[in-house]
Design an enzyme around this catalytic site. Sequence first.
Site, PDB file in Angstrom:
ATOM      1  N   ARG A 167     -23.411  29.348  51.530  1.00 49.77           N
ATOM      2  CA  ARG A 167     -23.327  30.180  50.324  1.00 49.77           C
ATOM      3  C   ARG A 167     -23.658  29.398  49.061  1.00 49.77           C
ATOM      4  O   ARG A 167     -24.125  29.960  48.069  1.00 49.77           O
ATOM      5  CB  ARG A 167     -21.950  30.851  50.243  1.00 49.77           C
ATOM      6  CG  ARG A 167     -21.746  31.906  51.329  1.00 49.77           C
ATOM      7  CD  ARG A 167     -20.393  32.577  51.213  1.00 49.77           C
ATOM      8  NE  ARG A 167     -19.284  31.679  51.408  1.00 49.77           N
ATOM      9  CZ  ARG A 167     -18.835  31.284  52.594  1.00 49.77           C
ATOM     10  NH1 ARG A 167     -19.400  31.709  53.703  1.00 49.77           N
ATOM     11  NH2 ARG A 167     -17.807  30.446  52.691  1.00 49.77           N
TER      12      ARG A 167
ATOM     13  N   GLU B 126      -8.416  21.375  57.968  1.00 52.15           N
ATOM     14  CA  GLU B 126      -7.025  21.634  58.355  1.00 52.15           C
ATOM     15  C   GLU B 126      -6.838  21.330  59.847  1.00 52.15           C
ATOM     16  O   GLU B 126      -5.875  20.697  60.248  1.00 52.15           O
ATOM     17  CB  GLU B 126      -6.715  23.106  58.053  1.00 52.15           C
ATOM     18  CG  GLU B 126      -5.248  23.385  57.948  1.00 52.15           C
ATOM     19  CD  GLU B 126      -4.999  24.848  57.611  1.00 52.15           C
ATOM     20  OE1 GLU B 126      -5.956  25.533  57.200  1.00 52.15           O
ATOM     21  OE2 GLU B 126      -3.854  25.283  57.784  1.00 52.15           O
TER      22      GLU B 126
HETATM   23  P1  AMP Z   1     -12.628  22.986  51.201  1.00 49.86           P
HETATM   24  O1  AMP Z   1     -13.374  21.845  51.841  1.00 49.86           O
HETATM   25  O2  AMP Z   1     -11.275  23.195  51.808  1.00 49.86           O
HETATM   26  O3  AMP Z   1     -12.569  22.854  49.690  1.00 49.86           O
HETATM   27  O4  AMP Z   1     -13.422  24.315  51.549  1.00 49.86           O
HETATM   28  C1  AMP Z   1     -14.542  24.652  50.827  1.00 49.86           C
HETATM   29  C2  AMP Z   1     -15.599  25.272  51.688  1.00 49.86           C
HETATM   30  O5  AMP Z   1     -15.071  26.235  52.588  1.00 49.86           O
HETATM   31  C3  AMP Z   1     -16.604  25.991  50.827  1.00 49.86           C
HETATM   32  O6  AMP Z   1     -17.910  25.708  51.314  1.00 49.86           O
HETATM   33  C4  AMP Z   1     -16.249  27.459  50.959  1.00 49.86           C
HETATM   34  O7  AMP Z   1     -17.421  28.224  51.118  1.00 49.86           O
HETATM   35  C5  AMP Z   1     -15.370  27.553  52.175  1.00 49.86           C
HETATM   36  N1  AMP Z   1     -14.075  28.230  51.923  1.00 49.86           N
HETATM   37  C6  AMP Z   1     -12.852  27.640  51.998  1.00 49.86           C
HETATM   38  N2  AMP Z   1     -11.878  28.526  51.777  1.00 49.86           N
HETATM   39  C7  AMP Z   1     -12.477  29.697  51.516  1.00 49.86           C
HETATM   40  C8  AMP Z   1     -12.010  31.031  51.188  1.00 49.86           C
HETATM   41  N3  AMP Z   1     -10.698  31.308  51.082  1.00 49.86           N
HETATM   42  N4  AMP Z   1     -12.933  31.994  50.982  1.00 49.86           N
HETATM   43  C9  AMP Z   1     -14.259  31.728  51.084  1.00 49.86           C
HETATM   44  N5  AMP Z   1     -14.758  30.513  51.398  1.00 49.86           N
HETATM   45  C10 AMP Z   1     -13.887  29.516  51.612  1.00 49.86           C
END
Ligand code: AMP
Length: 179
Positions: free
Chosen positions: A67, A104
């Site tokens: 995205r 996670e």
């Molecule tokens: P993080 O590494 O935990 O910051 O996760 C970020 C990545 O996961 C990004 O590329 C987001 O597109 C996706 N992502 C994580 N949580 C969500 C969520 N609640 N809704 C949509 N995309 C998410």
Amino acid sequence: MTMRIEIDTAVLRGSIRDIPDFPKQGVTFKDITPLLADPVAFSSAVDAIVVSFGRGTVDKVVGIEARGFIIAAPVAYHFGAGFVPLRKPGKLPYETVREEYELEYGTESLELHVDAFSKGDRVLIVDDVLATGGTARAACNLVEEAGGTVAGLAFVIELEFLEGSKRLQGYDYISLLKY
Ligand code: AMP
């Protein structure tokens, strides 16, 4: 340095759809497809990112698969900058640098072409959502490993309760909508 600009977030906020329990139980997925489909919301989001950093401050814009690509490409165009994809393993055809990071449950990896940047390129990293910050931090590490300088990061959405900003200390970042 980013400019703290005031944007009318009502249109943007109204174009984000919450999907409960996707892709798994307990996660509320922030669906940006209604934002992308709305010409005003989409262009406002792109413009707000460009204006926050300012023209002339960025040489390359990195989009995080998948995205992130959609937001990063028009941002790059408006900066007059190049676009660079950061992809899941095995997708990029040329020689890559790779970074593994914790999720996670288990680990994930991202790759970047080794020759993506010229020395000293100022790089803006773009993604749709900042959650725990693991993905964004891995992106910073990869950009630096490939010889770029991280000028900043931009997200449409920040899930503040997941404290991703802690992983981005020392980096300049903006998020258009905070939850
Ligand atoms: P993080 O590494 O935990 O910051 O996760 C970020 C990545 O996961 C990004 O590329 C987001 O597109 C996706 N992502 C994580 N949580 C969500 C969520 N609640 N809704 C949509 N995309 C998410």
